[in-house]
Design an enzyme around this catalytic site. Structure first.
Site, short mmCIF file in Angstrom:
data_model
loop_
_atom_site.label_atom_id
_atom_site.label_comp_id
_atom_site.label_asym_id
_atom_site.label_seq_id
_atom_site.Cartn_x
_atom_site.Cartn_y
_atom_site.Cartn_z
N GLU A 221 -1.53 -49.67 -98.26
CA GLU A 221 -2.88 -50.21 -98.27
C GLU A 221 -3.76 -49.75 -99.44
O GLU A 221 -4.61 -50.50 -99.91
CB GLU A 221 -3.59 -49.85 -96.95
CG GLU A 221 -2.96 -50.44 -95.71
CD GLU A 221 -3.12 -51.96 -95.65
OE1 GLU A 221 -4.03 -52.50 -96.30
OE2 GLU A 221 -2.33 -52.60 -94.95
N SER B 137 -4.67 -24.52 -37.71
CA SER B 137 -4.32 -23.09 -37.76
C SER B 137 -4.20 -22.54 -39.17
O SER B 137 -3.88 -21.36 -39.34
CB SER B 137 -2.98 -22.87 -37.02
OG SER B 137 -3.11 -23.18 -35.65
#
Length: 658
Positions: free
Chosen positions: A84, A343
């Protein structure tokens, strides 16, 4: 005849003109700065090592993640610059050679052959998209100059890498890497890097899920035009890349710990990268385990899980539920849901009782039918075992001994201790703490319950669990300096059906099978599992042992093997001068008022047996090896109750009978 200007005037005029132009450009630059609004990415949640756990989209549903050159492999950056903008590192934002070449090609071909845009100009266009016209090109040139004046080359490159389109609602190369390849961009090979670079040019025409042949051709063309030795890919790597297929479907974006990610994202700034204490590998294993275990449960059941390091209290894995499964209320974080622990809280009650001297692990307790006023608890099995040590009563999760311990310790005192430990009991409006607290008669959360168990493995220190890294602070106050280690040791048992050794664990089931729990700890970690329906309705046959415990054993088996070791919980010494076995009269308490009629049970704790109970100086007949005696008040009045141990130590209280 006009006189010529003074010598040097022309030079000064040029200087003034240049200064005026510079001032004008500076004013325009400040009045019309580049618009960076599109640069705001989505939110990213990271694990303790900086790895991506989860991502949330930017406004508008765009998957846009902050991307810097350091996030990408060097061969991708080299490929991008070569394709690019080869002179990106040297030009001032505009490349005159590239623009001249593009203009010449346009004139000769009668159409746009190449745009001549630098990466800086492309970044300007990505920030402020415009129609592709000459006027737009001129604006891009000005914006590129502005960007170059404000940012470094790497910062400009980061703008491009964050905004480059990748097809559909994907922007940026990190988002593209996750969506098309399902992994971090730092792990991309040459073929994958080439596809992402090619996609940025024509994102919709080259989407590999819609146009795989076009995507492959563009990728291969990019690889082919980059000669080996250009710094981005070798000849062998390029040949291998040609043979690599392109993906034909999008991968899901990172979505681990979605409940926590959603919570942390609330109020976070756009583009925030939030670091957590979680571990990505363990989180993935916990979520996979949860989904696997849910297949064997009721269609309407859900599972939540928390794993933390005991000493730091940092959560390493957190599963709030089956995210995304609507029938299982996946949007709810069930680690924060208030449910009955059954419990599962008993170990904390026993630890408090041991610490206070109400009982010791070897103390014989009665598991026999008994009524506490109007309250008559039963065991889960509906039977009784008789006389048993407190340690075995805890291991077997017997209900009568637990209620008896709470009766002696005090329900209000127990509720206060829970609150101080970071697990305040949630009672019904207007309700007072009472004996059912021993069996889970108040609400708690999975996170709070796991924090209670961490207390047992950390010398009795109470501290909350955390999900965000926090600076080192002073160690929390010791709540149970001696008994925490004792209780943790009692709970070390093999897992039914096999599992790692050296883990202390306990299960719990709430009334009616609404909640199943399993919580455990080893030398380094503490973990908890909850199973139930999100709406709180019962699940027939649900128990913590059957539904939650197998998942707990499985997650402990997945914890890091080193430096894991069997549990050897340290005990913090008791404060100087506080004897663990000092003699105390538990009942009656000083100033007690009793109703006339029926026997009264006098109870003591500590001291060296045999014990002698006296009322107003007269001994009461009883079994001297025991710490209690039955006494029938002869009538109303005030009485003095005293207990003596074998060393002559005395404890006493006055009471009144009406």
């Amino acid at each position: 005849m006009p006189q010529p200007p003074p010598s040097g005037w022309r030079g000064r005029r040029l200087v003034f003109a240049a200064a005026a132009l510079a001032a004008t450009l500076f004013t325009l630059d400040r009045a019309f700065p580049p618009n960076l609004a599109r640069l705001h990415p989505g939110i990213e949640v990271l694990d303790r090592h900086g790895r991506t756990l989860s991502t949330l989209p930017a406004p508008g549903g765009i998957w846009r993640l902050p991307t810097a050159p350091a996030d990408l492999p060097q061969h991708l950056i080299a490929m991008l610059l070569a394709a690019e903008d080869a002179r990106f590192r040297w030009h001032p934002g505009v490349d005159p050679l590239a623009l001249s070449r593009a203009a010449f090609q346009w004139i000769r071909a009668g159409r746009v052959v190449s745009g001549g845009s630098t990466l800086t100009m492309q970044a300007a266009r990505l920030l402020e998209p415009r129609p592709r016209t000459l006027r737009s090109k001129f604006v891009e040139i000005l914006r590129a100059l502005q960007l170059e004046a404000r940012f470094s080359k790497d910062e400009i490159l980061a703008i491009w890498l964050t905004l480059a389109p990748q097809g559909g609602n994907l922007e940026g190369l990190r988002a593209g890497a996750f969506a098309w390849f399902g992994r971090s961009p730092s792990q991309l090979d040459a073929a994958e890097a080439a596809l992402l670079v090619a996609l940025a040019r024509r994102p919709e025409a080259l989407r590999p899920d819609r146009h795989p042949m076009a995507a492959r051709a563009a990728r291969d063309a990019l690889l082919r035009q980059r000669a080996p030795g250009a710094g981005q890919v070798s000849a062998a790597e390029r040949d291998l890349a040609f043979a690599t297929p392109v993906p034909t479907a999008r991968q899901p974006m990172p979505r681990l710990a979605p409940h926590l990610a959603r919570q942390l994202a609330q109020g976070a700034a756009p583009g925030a990268r939030i670091a957590t204490t979680l571990d990505r590998d363990l989180q993935a294993a916990a979520e996979a385990l949860t989904e696997d275990r849910l297949l064997a449960l009721s269609d309407h059941a859900a599972m939540a899980m928390v794993v933390a390091e005991t000493q730091s209290r940092e959560i390493r894995a957190l599963v709030g539920g089956s995210f995304g499964v609507e029938t299982r209320a996946g949007m709810l974080d069930l680690t924060r849901a208030i449910r009955s622990p059954g419990s599962a809280q008993k170990p904390f009650l026993y630890a408090l009782a041991f610490e206070a001297g109400v009982a010791r692990p070897e103390t014989l307790v009665a598991d026999l039918p008994f009524r506490f006023g109007s309250y008559a608890p039963e065991n889960f099995s509906r039977d009784f075992v008789g006389r048993i040590t407190a340690a075995d009563a805890l291991r077997q999760s017997l209900n009568l001994p637990a209620v008896a311990l709470l009766s002696e310790f005090g329900a209000l005192r127990y509720a206060t201790a829970l609150k101080l430990a970071g697990s305040p009991p949630r009672l019904a409006p207007g309700a007072e703490p009472s004996l059912p607290l021993a069996l889970g008669g108040a609400g708690t959360t999975l996170r709070e319950l796991v924090a209670l168990y961490a207390l047992l493995g950390d010398g009795g220190r109470a501290a909350p669990l955390v999900t965000l890294p926090t600076p080192p602070t002073e160690r929390p106050e010791v709540v149970l300096p001696r008994a925490a280690a004792e209780v943790a040791g009692i709970l070390v048992n093999p897992f039914p059906g096999g599992g790692p050794a050296g883990v202390a664990w306990k299960t719990g089931t709430s009334w009616g099978g609404r909640d199943g729990w399993a919580v455990g700890l080893d030398a380094r970690h503490v973990a908890g599992v909850w199973v139930g329906r999100p709406d709180g309705t019962p699940i027939p046959g649900l128990t913590g042992r059957g539904a939650a415990l197998p998942a707990l054993a499985a997650i402990f088996a997945r914890l890091p093997a080193a430096p894991r070791a069997p549990l050897t919980v340290r005990a913090t010494p008791r404060p100087f001068g506080e004897a663990a076995d000092r003699l105390r009269l538990l009942f009656p308490m000083p100033g007690a008022v009793l109703a006339e009629g029926g026997p009264v049970t006098l109870r003591a704790a500590g001291g060296r047996r045999p014990l002698v109970f006296l009322v107003d100086g007269a001994p009461i007949e009883h079994q001297r090896a025991r710490r209690e005696a039955a006494w029938v008040p002869p009538g109303p009045g005030f009485y003095r109750v005293t207990v003596l141990d074998a060393d002559g130590v005395a404890a006493g209280a006055e009471l009144r009978v009406r």
